[in-house]
Every structure is written in C-alpha cells, then in structure tokens.
Write an enzyme that holds these catalytic residues in place. Structure first.
Site, PDB file in Angstrom:
ATOM      1  N   CYS A   1      27.367  29.328  24.106  1.00 57.42           N
ATOM      2  CA  CYS A   1      28.548  29.048  23.287  1.00 57.42           C
ATOM      3  C   CYS A   1      28.880  27.558  23.321  1.00 57.42           C
ATOM      4  CB  CYS A   1      29.761  29.832  23.782  1.00 57.42           C
ATOM      5  SG  CYS A   1      29.534  31.608  23.737  1.00 57.42           S
TER       6      CYS A   1
ATOM      7  N   CYS B   1      33.589  34.810  20.761  1.00 55.88           N
ATOM      8  CA  CYS B   1      34.228  35.259  21.992  1.00 55.88           C
ATOM      9  C   CYS B   1      35.132  34.164  22.552  1.00 55.88           C
ATOM     10  CB  CYS B   1      33.160  35.641  23.011  1.00 55.88           C
ATOM     11  SG  CYS B   1      32.152  34.254  23.540  1.00 55.88           S
TER      12      CYS B   1
ATOM     13  N   CYS C   1      25.003  36.906  14.226  1.00 58.93           N
ATOM     14  CA  CYS C   1      24.780  36.678  15.650  1.00 58.93           C
ATOM     15  C   CYS C   1      26.084  36.636  16.433  1.00 58.93           C
ATOM     16  CB  CYS C   1      24.019  35.381  15.864  1.00 58.93           C
ATOM     17  SG  CYS C   1      22.437  35.413  15.059  1.00 58.93           S
TER      18      CYS C   1
ATOM     19  N   ASP D   1      28.743  34.481  16.369  1.00 61.09           N
ATOM     20  CA  ASP D   1      29.532  33.258  16.550  1.00 61.09           C
ATOM     21  C   ASP D   1      29.439  32.393  15.305  1.00 61.09           C
ATOM     22  OD1 ASP D   1      30.301  33.202  19.505  1.00 61.09           O
ATOM     23  OD2 ASP D   1      28.127  33.400  19.692  1.00 61.09           O
TER      24      ASP D   1
END
Ligand code: PLP
Ligand code: PLP
Lengths: 391, 133, 391, 133
Positions: free
Chosen positions: B109, B65, B36, B38
């Site tokens: 995130c 990211c 996915c 992360d």
C-alpha cells in the site's frame, strides 16, 4: 469515559458465556488431572469429559455414532477429509465439495489434490445455493466423500444438506460430511434428520472456548485418525484431552439446548432490522446471500457497499467501538476478494466493499440501534474520500 | 515487523488531513485498479520560488484499506514543502518509518502511494516540457 | 477430615500454576476476541498471542526460526513427522526414530509406513540410550528425517540429542526433530545449542494448560502444514487460535525462565531421596532408566517391583491419596507391558510391575516423606495376596 | 458401559475378603500367565450335605490389575455357599453385574476369574472320580 462497545462479529467468534467460564474454572484451578490416569485426579477429569460428551451428543441428537473432541473446526474438517481420503483409497480418490466452503475445507482439498486425489468444486447460485443437478452429475463410482457446509460463514446461506445427503446416499456409496460450525447454537442441528455421516463442530462459535471442537462420526464409517498417538478418544484422536475446554464445550451445548429458541428468535429479529434499515438508508448497498431469511443463518448479514473498501469500513466502525468483519483480506500484493463473494458472482470491486455484521446471544436492542445510527455516517465519510464515489 | 497497525496509522486513517481534491491542481493522476482493491487519485499544486519548484499541496482520494488511506495521507504530508527533486527521492520506506512500522502484507500500500507521487512528478514534468516547446 | 493428597504424577500432567491461571482468566472472561480480526477485540488478542510467542521463543533460545502454536505435543509430533514426510518425498522416504519414543511418534510412523514410507526404529541399551554406531549405520541417502526424543517420559533417559544431531548433520541431509515435551520446565532446553531443526513442546508438562503446545521450526525447513485452512500462524497451522491457552503457555514459559534453577535442584533432590530409600527399604525392587542422575530427567523415578502388578500399585496408593503412574496398560485381551520397558530388555512379568513416580514444582518435602512412609506397606500388602511372591 | 472403575470394584480391590490360601483345600488351581500380566491361584474347600456338594470356601491370590483382584474376590463371594452344580452356571456377566459395570477393556479379567472357578470344579470332579475308582 468508557467508549460504547458493540460486538457484531459473532460469526467470527462468540463471547465466552460466563456460565461456561464458571464450570471451566475448577478444571483450571484444582481439577487439572489427566483423564487417562486411573487415580483420583484422573477419574474426576474423566467423568467431566464423558459428561460433556453426553451433552454434545444430545445437542446434535447423536444416536448412532460418537463425537470425538478435537482442537476446533479446522482440525475436524481436516480430519474428516484426510481421514476419509486415506482410509478409503481402495474405493476411490474422488471428493466433491463446494466453492464456498471454509478455507479449511478448500485448502485441505488442495493438499489432497497434490497427493493424487481428485476434487470437484460445485458452483453456487447468486445466493450461494448449490444445484442438485450439478451435484448428481458430479457423483461418480469412485466418489468417496461429499462435503457440503450447513451454513456459510460469510453470507449465511443454509445449504439443503438433508436433501443433498439423501441424493448422495441414493446415487452413490460416498460418505457425507457437513461443516456445521456456524449453524450450531443458531439453529436446530440434528444428525439423525440430516442423515450425515460426519459433522464438524467448533465450540467458540456457540459461546464456548476457543481451541476445542468435535467431529461427529457415524458408526461404521471407515476413517483414519489425523492425530495418531496414545490412543485417547477410543484411538480416534490422540493427545492429552483439553479437559477445561471440553467441559466448557459441554456446558455451552447444554445452554444451546436450553436457550436456542429464544436466541434464534432474537437473532432473526436483529437480522431483519439491520437488513431493512441499512438497505433503505444507505443507497447503493446490496445484500449478499439469501434474501429469504428462512434460508439464511439467523443473525448473519452481509452487505456490499459501493465505493468503499471493506477493511476501511471495519476500521472506521472500530473507532466507534463497533466490531464487524469483511471478506476483503490483504495479501502481500493486493487485496484478495473473498472466494465466497466471487463464487456468487460479484465483481471484484464490489466484493472488496463487503462487510459482515453478525449478531449473537449477548446483543441487545440498544446495540443494534447504536449500530444503525453509526453505520450510515461511516459510509458517507469513507465515500467522501473515495475516488470511486461520485456522490 | 509488527503484525498490527500502529496507533499513528490508525490516526492518519481516521482523520486524514490531506483527503480531497485540489480544484486548480497542476496535475492529477490515478494509480491502482478497483479490481485489485486499491485506487488512489492524487492532485498536486506546485509553486516556483527562485529556480526551485516546490510542492505546495497534495491531496488524495483513496479507495482501499486503512493502510492505503493512511499511506496516501502520509505521502502527501511528506511531499508537501519539498522540491520536486527532493520528492523524487522519497521511498516506501519513508512512509513505513513515518507510520512506525506496518504489517508486512500491507507494505504494497505504501509502495502504491509512492508510485502515485512518481506519476504526479512525471506528469508534471511532461506537461512542463510540452508548455516549453 | 480431608485425606492427604500427594500428586507424584508430574510426567503425566502438571498442575496448572495459579499464576498461569491468573493471566489466562481475562482472556476467558472479557478478552475473548479472535486475533485474526482487525478491530479492537482482535487486536488485544493478537498482542497477547505474540507476547506469548516471544516468551516461548526466549525460553528455548529460538533465534533462527519460529514457534507455531498447536493443540499439544501429540499434534506437534504428528505435524513434524507427517509434515516433513509429505513435503520431502522427492528427497526420499526414509525416517529414523527410536523404539522408546512416545506413542504419538511411533504410531505416526506406523501410519506413514502404510503410506509407503520406510522407518528404522533404533534400539536402546538397558538404560534407554541410543547407540551412535547404530544411528550412523541407519543413515541413508534417502533419509529425510531423524526424530529422537530429548527426555523419555517413562524412564527419564536423557538422549544425547546434541551429539546425535551433529552426527546426522555431518553424515546426511536429513532434518532432525526432537520431542522435548518432558524436558521443558525440568532442564535447560536450547535449540541453538542442540542444533535441531524441529522441536515439540507441550504446555501441560510445564505447569501450563492442557490442549496447547507448539512446534519449533528452524528457518528454511521444508514442511507441509498438518492443519490447512484460514492461514493462521503464517499459514503454517490454521485454526482460530486458542488465545487463553496460548497466553497461559506464554506465562508458563516465563515462569520456567525465572524458576528453572530452583525447580531443578529440588526435583533432583526428591528424585535421589526416593530412589535411595525405596531401593533400600523395598527388597527386589529395581530402578528402570539411568542410574547416573545427571543423565536422567530431574524428578523422574521408575521402579519395577517384583511380584506385583503396576496398576494395582497405582490403585492402592490412590487409596492413600497418592498419585503415580504405571507403564502397564490394559488392552481388551491382556495387560500390555510398556513398549519402553520392553525395549530396555525387561521381561514382560517384570515390566508389568513398573511404577513411575514423578515429582514437580509443587511437591514439598512432606509429600516425599509421606510417599516414602506409605509405599513399602502398599507393596507388602499387594505381595501378600500375590501368587508370584514367596515372601 | 462405564469408562471408570465403580466404587464397588475399588472397595473389593482394596479390602478383599477372600484373599489368601485355604491350608487344607480340596483343590488348588492356577490360571493366567505372568507374561500376559494376570495370574490367579484359587483354593477351594467343598463340603457334602446330604447328596449335595457345597462350596464351603474359596480363597484367591492374584497378580494383576485392580479389576483382576476385585474380580477374584467377587468370584469367591459369589461361589461360596453354592452347590457345585449351581456354581457351574456362573458367568463373567454375573461378576460384571455384581461390580456395577466395568470398563470394556477390563472384561477379560472377570472371564479369567470365571475360568479359575471352572478349572477348580473340573479339578475337583477329576479328583473325585479318581478316588471313586
Ligand atoms: C464454517 C466454518 N468452518 C470452520 C471454521 C474453523 O473453525 P475453527 O476456527 O474452530 O478452527 C470456521 C470458523 O473459523 C467456520 O466459520
Ligand atoms: C514425551 C512425550 N511426547 C508427547 C506427549 C504428548 O503430548 P500431549 O499430551 O500434549 O499431546 C507426551 C505426553 O503425553 C510425552 O510425554
């Protein structure tokens, strides 16, 4: 102190050539007339539009058809697909394209599927090439359109469009469309030698302005307009013409005709330098797309870098004034790996670590040297804080 | 909400203060999944002071990211010095606020970082219970 | 010696305001980044795009929705109609519009009829106004959209959009769209007070650049994109953004907010002067559109001049450096009289003699005086060689 | 073919040399229809020289677009001095050539002028026959 700035994202958009801006400027400053008017303001605008059209036709060797101005590659692709689909329903409702087209082709196809059309998405191999047997098998009596891109925007694969078009013409009555957005300005593009019926062009990929593009349509092709209205562009694409944009695109085409050979040679050289040096210096880094550079879009490089995520590479390089792109894009739930990288068979975690470096007309040897100096350190730094990297 | 990364986020991404691993950590957890896009690992050290349990240090390693990396760093910063009970009340909104806003597509995130903290605390309490028995 | 030049064709396109060009220029020269990129080139472009959007939202008082950038009025109108039509098929296939809409609405409707939609075209009275009873009668259970323009581009009629929208909302579940291309920059336009669900805007009608426009869409409106692709504009309108154009449109909106009152007062004054003097000086000349100037687009004048054809008036005025327009347009077989002039009941031979004079921000008192001095002589000259004129 | 009016066309439109009426014309005809947007009236005077009939003068009055007016003027110019037999061979192409090109949508205007000439000649010959009988 000004930070050094190196733009290596020319597949995303290109700088506007200053010579293009020079010719656009008068059409913003005093020659802002509407080319549909017959008074002098209109006439000077009309002349400029038609001169630009001639340049673009010459650039792509258009002899048996016309180019119609649009707002860019996205509109041209939407138009080609929907325009052919709606105008040829009586002949069939089947369309063929590839899994690695730009989203503006794929999402248009998705929408057409909702309207009852049927779409076959061709597979590609590990370097992004389509397979002729699969294409031939996919052709049906009711296939009305085949759309295959000339150069892929992420991994630079140059599809064998001429041969594919020949096959399609040989075995079916379908029209053939190609998306040439990335190819124009970086390699020869000749609609006569390709044999295609429709071709998409976007100015901001070859040093022209954003928001202007064109669709080449061969004589005799049956297509509906996408934008109906006042009858501009011989009733094919209505809307008051973006004159300054059109003039800029015409100049950009003129410059391509003059400078393509030199540009291409340079892009090939930079491309080779980047690929060779990075693969050597940065371990566990892989080239995506064709390794035979003759089959790859000049200037385009795409790596998967193990252990780090693409966006973080882009953001870290940005700190050094270097602009590149990644195929990894955030959605609201998770990172979505590029559909192109998935189609060539990368695992998602590898696809997430992709970075695209694309050189252009205005890059210098110093730019490339600076990039090559900075890149390995950035990767080391990101790997040092990555849980997926055991250095 | 902003469509762009804030300067603060970019600073935390470029120069994270809490990246790395605590060698003698009390707990270590991983959240997310490379598929996915992360993955965050956190290590945490806790110290007892009178009857309080205080988070002495948190370090992270993150694949993801810029927002994921910055969120991890901010989370560590926010949690450090707090008691376990206090830390339990941290939410993704605290991270968003601390970052000075975040593009909507990136909010997950911050949630993942908070999930990491939750998991650290759960793991810590599970261990403690085991040791007590 | 430079010939005097007087531009009185502002309903066709407006001059680009030099202050607009000033802010566009950097986005052509050095800030040519793609706003979809996260590096610094992208970020500076993104910021500029969002600032422009805020200006435009403020100009139209958009509080409960968003504006999405398009390539102009034609695209926005095509999008509004087709987007609503395809997204709401389950609710019905009936659309209502008027006979005097711009061709980009009417020809889109024609195309939708070919796709199985049903369209009611409302009549207008001799001044171009719709009739509320006719609108109410036309509303059906399966009506999904009503599209009525705010200001007519030929004869300046200001349709009672607020009241029409209220009626539609009251009596049906249809969405309401208005084409505000001509109104913006010449009168207050407030989507909250109008109550509309969708509204079309085009920058080159209010001193911005050509090739850029927008569609306002209220929150909760169910609409398909017209251009599918990379997901720009919150997935509503794909395509790399025309950043310089957007920035220019944003600045143009800012100037409208600042200068509308002064502009409007001036346009009203010029409009009144032209109407009064020409009707008095040039016999057998008739005003088309509302005679109550409160119900007419500021700056717009439209005459039918007996005994002469419109294009010849335009071309003869052009010799004097004056730019105006005519509703008379040549097709390949004959002159086609304007559909608007036919809808208000003019005889074709009278419609052929129509001329539109439209003032704008940059016109001066001297411009108007010069026009008033030249016009009667031009008409005399043309009448003297006309077989339909017995002076 | 050009999308624009040529300078020559514009000149003929602005300063037509043959506009008006011949008071003592031999024939007078009208072509076109105001509903369709173009009406041309022509008057013609013919003189006999030995056994030839020569068009001495043609004048027009035209309601129509610039192309219609310029075409009328050019037609008159082309026909003047020609014999009736020579004039019969004039075609719209001669007018288009003389104008230096024309937008395609305007070609019908030149045809209408030629139709006017045809009608003039027909009318002239009909009259002549009548007088002979
Ligand atoms: C291959 C390809 N097709 C289409 C497009 C869309 O063009 P535009 O950005 O002009 O809409 C792009 C670039 O964005 C592209 O790379
Ligand atoms: C009322 C109206 N709608 C739509 C348009 C089309 O806008 P654009 O020229 O930007 O496509 C115009 C002008 O051309 C107009 O006057």
């Amino acid at each position: 102190m000004d930070k050094r700035k190196v733009y290596l994202d020319n597949n995303s958009t290109t700088p506007l050539d200053p010579r293009v801006l020079d010719v656009m400027f008068p059409f913003l400053k005093e020659k802002w007339g509407n080319p549909n008017n017959i008074h002098v303001w209109g006439r000077e605008a009309r002349e400029a539009v038609e001169t630009a059209r001639e340049n673009i036709k010459r650039m792509i060797n258009c002899r048996d058809g016309n180019v119609y101005f649009t707002s860019g590659g996205t509109e041209s692709n939407n138009w080609a697909l929907k325009g052919i689909a709606f105008a040829n329903i009586d002949k069939g409702k089947h369309i063929i394209t590839t899994k690695i087209e730009h989203k503006c082709v794929l999402n248009t196809c998705k929408w057409l599927e909702k309207q009852g059309f049927e779409v076959t998405y061709l597979n590609v191999d590990r370097e992004g090439f389509i397979d002729f047997d699969e294409l031939e098998d996919a052709l049906r009596k009711d296939t009305i359109l085949v759309s295959i891109m000339l150069a892929n925007n992420e991994i630079g694969t140059l599809e064998p469009v001429r041969e594919a078009c020949e096959l399609v013409k040989d075995k079916s009555n379908a029209y053939f469309h190609t998306d040439a957005c990335q190819a124009i300005g970086k390699m020869e593009v000749d609609v006569e030698s390709l044999g295609v019926d429709l071709m998409t062009i976007s100015a901001h990929k070859f040093y022209g302005p954003k928001g202007i593009g064109a669709l080449f349509i061969r004589n005799g092709v049956k297509i509906d307009p996408l934008l109906h209205g006042g009858g501009q562009e011989k009733n094919m694409r209505s809307g008051t013409e973006n004159v300054a944009g059109i003039v800029g695109m015409g100049k950009a085409a003129e410059l391509v005709m003059k400078e393509l050979d030199a540009d291409k040679e340079k892009l090939r050289r930079f491309q080779k330098m980047i690929i060779e040096e990075i693969l050597e210096k940065v371990k566990r880094t892989h080239l995506n797309g064709p390794s035979d550079l003759e089959k790859r879009l000049p200037g385009n490089v795409n790596f998967s870098v193990e252990g780090v995520e693409g966006e973080s590479i882009v953001m870290m390089l940005d700190d050094y004034g270097i602009a590149v792109s990644t195929g990894s894009a955030c959605s609201s739930k998770q990172l979505i790996p590029s559909h192109v990288l998935m189609a060539i068979g990368l695992k998602p975690e590898v696809a997430h670590g992709s970075v695209r470096i694309s050189a252009g007309r205005f890059n210098t040897d110093e730019d490339i040297a600076y990039f090559l100096e900075v890149f390995p350190g950035v990767i080391s730094k990101l790997r040092s804080i990555s849980p997926l990297w055991q250095g | 909400m902003s469509e762009l990364y804030s300067e603060k986020l970019i600073e935390h991404f470029r120069n994270p203060k809490n990246a790395g691993e605590i060698k003698d950590a009390d707990v270590r957890v991983t959240v997310g999944n490379p598929v996915c896009g992360d993955v965050m690992t956190f290590t945490m050290k806790v110290r007892r002071e009178k009857d309080k349990e205080i988070i002495e240090d948190i370090k992270f390693k993150t694949f993801g990211c810029a927002a994921a990396i910055a969120s991890s760093d901010i989370l560590a910063e926010l949690a450090k010095g707090k008691t376990i009970e206090e830390a339990k009340t941290l939410s993704y909104k605290d991270i968003v606020r601390e970052l000075g806003g975040l593009p909507p597509v990136k909010v997950h995130c911050t949630q993942m970082a908070v999930d990491g903290l939750k998991k650290l605390i759960e793991e810590y309490e599970r261990k403690k219970k085991r040791n007590h028995c």
